[in-house]
Design an enzyme around this catalytic site. Structure first.
Site, mmCIF file in Angstrom:
data_model
loop_
_atom_site.group_PDB
_atom_site.id
_atom_site.type_symbol
_atom_site.label_atom_id
_atom_site.label_comp_id
_atom_site.label_asym_id
_atom_site.label_seq_id
_atom_site.Cartn_x
_atom_site.Cartn_y
_atom_site.Cartn_z
ATOM 1 N N GLY A 177 73.579 12.105 37.369
ATOM 2 C CA GLY A 177 74.047 12.815 38.558
ATOM 3 C C GLY A 177 75.128 12.043 39.311
ATOM 4 N N HIS A 207 78.342 1.808 36.567
ATOM 5 C CA HIS A 207 77.193 1.978 35.663
ATOM 6 C C HIS A 207 76.593 0.613 35.292
ATOM 7 C CE1 HIS A 207 77.740 6.216 35.177
ATOM 8 N NE2 HIS A 207 78.758 6.163 34.346
ATOM 9 N N ARG A 248 67.267 9.590 37.200
ATOM 10 C CA ARG A 248 66.888 10.950 36.805
ATOM 11 C C ARG A 248 65.838 10.871 35.708
ATOM 12 N NH1 ARG A 248 71.258 15.347 34.276
ATOM 13 N NH2 ARG A 248 70.001 17.194 34.740
ATOM 14 N N SER A 272 71.159 15.498 28.508
ATOM 15 C CA SER A 272 72.511 15.551 29.072
ATOM 16 C C SER A 272 73.454 14.640 28.280
ATOM 17 C CB SER A 272 72.447 15.129 30.545
ATOM 18 O OG SER A 272 73.687 15.277 31.169
ATOM 19 N N ARG A 327 77.531 20.720 33.178
ATOM 20 C CA ARG A 327 76.935 21.482 32.078
ATOM 21 C C ARG A 327 76.002 22.521 32.674
ATOM 22 N NH1 ARG A 327 72.604 21.295 28.441
ATOM 23 N NH2 ARG A 327 71.585 19.825 29.855
ATOM 24 N N LYS A 328 74.788 22.107 33.078
ATOM 25 C CA LYS A 328 73.861 23.059 33.698
ATOM 26 C C LYS A 328 73.487 22.655 35.116
ATOM 27 C CE LYS A 328 71.414 25.161 29.849
ATOM 28 N NZ LYS A 328 70.076 25.364 29.263
ATOM 29 N N GLY A 329 73.374 21.343 35.314
ATOM 30 C CA GLY A 329 73.013 20.861 36.651
ATOM 31 C C GLY A 329 71.612 21.279 37.069
HETATM 32 P P1 A3P Z 1 73.313 18.345 32.767
HETATM 33 O O1 A3P Z 1 73.993 17.864 31.516
HETATM 34 O O2 A3P Z 1 71.817 18.271 32.679
HETATM 35 O O3 A3P Z 1 73.777 19.682 33.203
HETATM 36 P P2 A3P Z 1 76.857 12.322 35.483
HETATM 37 O O4 A3P Z 1 77.650 12.834 36.619
HETATM 38 O O5 A3P Z 1 76.056 11.089 35.810
HETATM 39 O O6 A3P Z 1 77.651 12.195 34.250
HETATM 40 O O7 A3P Z 1 75.709 13.409 35.213
HETATM 41 C C1 A3P Z 1 76.045 14.668 34.704
HETATM 42 C C2 A3P Z 1 74.894 15.623 34.980
HETATM 43 O O8 A3P Z 1 74.926 15.994 36.369
HETATM 44 C C3 A3P Z 1 75.036 16.892 34.188
HETATM 45 O O9 A3P Z 1 73.707 17.345 33.943
HETATM 46 C C4 A3P Z 1 75.771 17.784 35.176
HETATM 47 O O10 A3P Z 1 75.685 19.155 34.907
HETATM 48 C C5 A3P Z 1 75.080 17.413 36.468
HETATM 49 N N1 A3P Z 1 75.889 17.718 37.665
HETATM 50 C C6 A3P Z 1 77.232 17.612 37.812
HETATM 51 N N2 A3P Z 1 77.609 18.013 39.036
HETATM 52 C C7 A3P Z 1 76.493 18.390 39.684
HETATM 53 C C8 A3P Z 1 76.246 18.913 40.998
HETATM 54 N N3 A3P Z 1 77.222 19.141 41.866
HETATM 55 N N4 A3P Z 1 74.955 19.183 41.336
HETATM 56 C C9 A3P Z 1 73.951 18.962 40.465
HETATM 57 N N5 A3P Z 1 74.119 18.490 39.212
HETATM 58 C C10 A3P Z 1 75.368 18.190 38.820
#
Ligand code: A3P
Length: 343
Positions: A94, A156, A178, A186, A308-310
């Site tokens: 996230g 990171h 998470r 993810s 992707r899905k969030g």
């Molecule tokens: P999913 O692949 O489960 O959808 P990071 O930013 O650390 O790379 O994490 C990416 C994950 O955060 C992805 O999860 C993405 O869809 C989700 N994400 C990105 N923007 C978001 C938002 N505004 N609110 C909630 N989740 C979000």
């Protein structure tokens, strides 16, 4: 840019501008400087590119913008300021969302009177608004050289490998973690999106096995989380420990909590006027994914790769019962005695 940056090496840094040329040269020098130290390190197969290397207990990629060489370079050179704010995450926890929220919270007065459509988060990727220290180290004109305060950065890097000056300064950190099963899912999709088209795609079984053995970029997952959780328990004023799941369940209270922790609490008037809700809307998955439907980050990563899905719990669509039970068991063992749980 999260782990995506690792998928792109020198060839993906834009070639045109003077700035980009300097950046390429800085990267080449850095890779060269540390290459001798890599030769002795344990190796494993990578998720996105060739190999992962074990450094200070964690798996890193090499010859990438976010890489083992970057960590070493930052350890040698990075200077933290006491007013800095750092957002630490494992990839796919996230990061993008947290970057957007913190950027919007801290800068809310700066953009208050602008027309909403000129807010940086409505025209640019959150990764451009709030950079990783890993990418800054190569910059000809790094953001951190600019005279503004507080400096907002993400990273990171595992707690144990952070540059000493971050550990020793009074700066504040927020750690977002998470559910490991959703991080795995993810990361699996993200890695396949960025893997060389010439190479084969990862199967979910392969991703599961690597993840369970701790082998993922900047993994083991559990050690990364535990490193920040420990310091948060010992120094709650220095590290705020959050989970993606809690943020999703109660976004309003968590945004207020983050603002307070960072020294930017919402006033009663702001709350009455709906400032918290406005920030949540601005940083929502729906809004950010729409803004970032097209285009690439300067490293060449598609903007939409971060959306992707969030959702919480997409792992139920990917893991078998046996896989789920295995990961639950590992997580129980690794987090034994710690108050870390995912709604
Ligand atoms: P999913 O692949 O489960 O959808 P990071 O930013 O650390 O790379 O994490 C990416 C994950 O955060 C992805 O999860 C993405 O869809 C989700 N994400 C990105 N923007 C978001 C938002 N505004 N609110 C909630 N989740 C979000």
């Amino acid at each position: 840019m999260s782990i995506a940056s690792q998928a792109f090496s020198l060839s993906s840094v834009p070639k045109c501008s003077h700035e980009a040329q300097k950046e390429r040269a800085n990267m080449a020098l850095t890779f060269d400087k540390y290459k001798g130290r890599l030769q002795m390190l344990p190796k494993e197969r990578g998720w996105i590119t060739g190999n992962l290397y074990m450094y200070q207990g964690f798996w890193h990629q090499s010859m990438r913008i976010i890489s083992i060489e970057t960590v070493m370079a930052l350890q040698d050179t990075f200077k933290a300021h006491p007013t800095d704010i750092y957002l630490a995450t494992l990839p796919k926890s996230g990061t993008t969302w947290l970057k957007a929220l913190v950027f919007a919270i801290v800068n809310r007065n700066r953009y208050k009177n602008n027309s909403l459509s000129t807010h940086p988060l409505l025209i640019s990727n959150p990764h451009n608004c709030l950079p990783f220290i890993e990418t800054e180290v190569y910059r000809h004109t790094p953001t951190y050289a600019k005279p503004h305060s507080p400096r907002l950065f993400a990273t990171h890097i595992p707690y144990i490998s952070l540059p000493q000056s971050i550990l020793q300064s009074n700066c504040r950190l927020i750690y977002l973690c998470r559910n490991p099963k959703d991080v795995l899912v993810s990361m699996f999709h993200f890695a396949n999106k960025l893997r060389d088209k010439s190479g084969s795609l990862l199967t979910f079984e392969e991703a599961f096995d690597s993840f369970s053995n701790g082998v993922m970029p900047i993994g083991p997952y559990w050690d990364h989380v535990k490193g920040y959780h420990k310091v948060s328990s010992e120094h709650p004023g220095k590290v705020l420990f959050l989970t993606y799941e809690d943020m999703k369940t109660d976004t309003i209270n968590h945004v207020k909590r983050v603002a307070k922790f960072l020294g930017y609490p919402f006033t009663e008037k702001e709350e009455t006027e709906g400032a918290v809700q406005e920030i949540i809307r601005l940083c929502s998955f729906e809004n950010l994914s729409e803004v970032n439907k097209h285009g690439n980050l300067r490293e060449g990563i598609p903007n939409d790769a971060f959306f992707r899905k969030g959702e919480v719990g997409d792992w139920t669509n990917h893991l078998t019962n046996e896989m789920s039970q295995n990961l639950d068991r590992i997580t129980r063992e690794k987090f034994h005695g710690l108050d870390i749980s995912f709604n």
